[in-house]
Design an enzyme around this catalytic site. Structure first.
Site, PDB file in Angstrom:
ATOM      1  N   HIS A 147      29.780  -1.022  29.856  1.00 40.61           N
ATOM      2  CA  HIS A 147      30.152   0.252  30.469  1.00 40.61           C
ATOM      3  C   HIS A 147      31.187   0.911  29.558  1.00 40.61           C
ATOM      4  O   HIS A 147      32.390   0.734  29.739  1.00 40.61           O
ATOM      5  CB  HIS A 147      30.723   0.027  31.866  1.00 40.61           C
ATOM      6  CG  HIS A 147      31.000   1.289  32.627  1.00 40.61           C
ATOM      7  ND1 HIS A 147      31.025   1.346  33.995  1.00 40.61           N
ATOM      8  CD2 HIS A 147      31.271   2.555  32.206  1.00 40.61           C
ATOM      9  CE1 HIS A 147      31.305   2.573  34.377  1.00 40.61           C
ATOM     10  NE2 HIS A 147      31.460   3.332  33.304  1.00 40.61           N
TER      11      HIS A 147
ATOM     12  N   GLU B 210      25.925   1.273  31.275  1.00 42.99           N
ATOM     13  CA  GLU B 210      26.378   1.968  32.477  1.00 42.99           C
ATOM     14  C   GLU B 210      27.321   3.106  32.094  1.00 42.99           C
ATOM     15  O   GLU B 210      28.052   3.009  31.105  1.00 42.99           O
ATOM     16  CB  GLU B 210      27.151   1.017  33.391  1.00 42.99           C
ATOM     17  CG  GLU B 210      26.381  -0.168  33.897  1.00 42.99           C
ATOM     18  CD  GLU B 210      27.225  -1.055  34.794  1.00 42.99           C
ATOM     19  OE1 GLU B 210      28.460  -0.844  34.868  1.00 42.99           O
ATOM     20  OE2 GLU B 210      26.661  -1.953  35.424  1.00 42.99           O
TER      21      GLU B 210
ATOM     22  N   HIS C 152      28.827  -6.029  41.188  1.00 42.12           N
ATOM     23  CA  HIS C 152      30.251  -5.854  41.467  1.00 42.12           C
ATOM     24  C   HIS C 152      30.765  -7.008  42.329  1.00 42.12           C
ATOM     25  O   HIS C 152      30.314  -7.199  43.457  1.00 42.12           O
ATOM     26  CB  HIS C 152      30.575  -4.518  42.143  1.00 42.12           C
ATOM     27  CG  HIS C 152      31.867  -3.932  41.639  1.00 42.12           C
ATOM     28  ND1 HIS C 152      31.958  -3.180  40.499  1.00 42.12           N
ATOM     29  CD2 HIS C 152      33.127  -4.034  42.101  1.00 42.12           C
ATOM     30  CE1 HIS C 152      33.202  -2.810  40.283  1.00 42.12           C
ATOM     31  NE2 HIS C 152      33.940  -3.327  41.245  1.00 42.12           N
TER      32      HIS C 152
END
Length: 250
Positions: free
Chosen positions: A44, A76, A200
């Site tokens: 990310h 991401e 997550h």
């Protein structure tokens, strides 16, 4: 089929960036993870490059292409023009779009599909024209209408935000409630032909219940908990532990 494990390297990169030194090596630990059977790597890249740096992306792309051609690269990020151009240069197999403000410490909510679907449609079409699968970060709150709106954007998958579930590590009754909401969201997505990913705060402890409730879960992206475990068990053994938690027999 067991959920496939994608190892998020952000926490490794954040540790590296504490010093102006090349270790721990994102490339090396990404290679170790793939050698241990991880299906792919996730990053990310944020605008401030506080963990993954833009310069990491070509190296990780080459690692997968040259040494692990059956693995996938998942990038991401918030769909700014700079991020979209970065994806088009790097050509990941999957792009996971998130609604984060650049200043956020970490992703903490899914898209509001009632207000953001129109914005997402042309972005998703652009990425798919480039040959990339698109997944959208979504709240796992059981909202079937939101899932229908996500499907209408043209996305291939949603990624369930599992933070509330992971946060119930010391509250089993609440974890059960959160798990059922995630399951209902996944059921609605699968009924519409949307693939389902999750990510997550997933751990070896909470993954088995998740994959049992969502047996067609396509992929889990895990960074923080996996990296924490790697400090104790090493990256290779940690990847194997997470693969078993996903339901693999190894």
């Amino acid at each position: 089929m067991p959920a496939k494990l994608s190892v998020n390297l952000n926490a490794v990169a954040m540790l590296r960036n504490r010093r102006d030194l090349p270790w721990p090596s994102v490339m090396h630990l990404g290679r170790v993870a793939l050698q241990a059977g991880a299906y792919g790597l996730t990053v990310h890249p944020r605008p401030d490059q506080r963990h993954i740096r833009f310069s990491d992306l070509p190296d990780l792309r080459a690692l997968i292409d040259d040494e692990f051609p059956s693995a996938e690269f998942n990038i991401e990020g918030y769909p700014s023009e700079d991020f979209l151009a970065l994806c088009e240069r790097t050509q990941p197999e999957q792009v996971t779009l998130v609604p984060d403000d650049p200043a956020q410490a970490t992703s903490d909510h899914g898209f509001d599909f009632r207000t953001q679907s129109e914005m997402l449609r042309p972005i998703i079409a652009r990425l798919k024209r480039g040959g990339m699968r698109v997944s959208l970060f979504a709240d796992g709150d059981g909202d079937e209408e939101a899932v229908q709106l996500a499907k209408a954007t043209g996305a291939d998958r949603i990624e369930l935000y599992t933070g509330p579930y992971g946060g119930c590590f010391d509250a089993p009754a609440k974890a059960k409630d959160m798990l059922e909401l995630l399951g209902r969201t996944a059921d609605a997505a699968e009924a519409l032909g949307l693939g389902v990913n999750a990510g997550h705060d997933l751990t070896v402890a909470n993954l088995p219940a998740l994959v049992k409730r969502i047996p067609r879960l396509a992929e889990v992206s895990i960074g923080h908990g996996l990296t924490a475990d790697a400090l104790e068990y090493g990256m290779a053994e940690t990847v194997r532990r997470y693969r078993r938690a996903c339901g693999e027999t190894i």
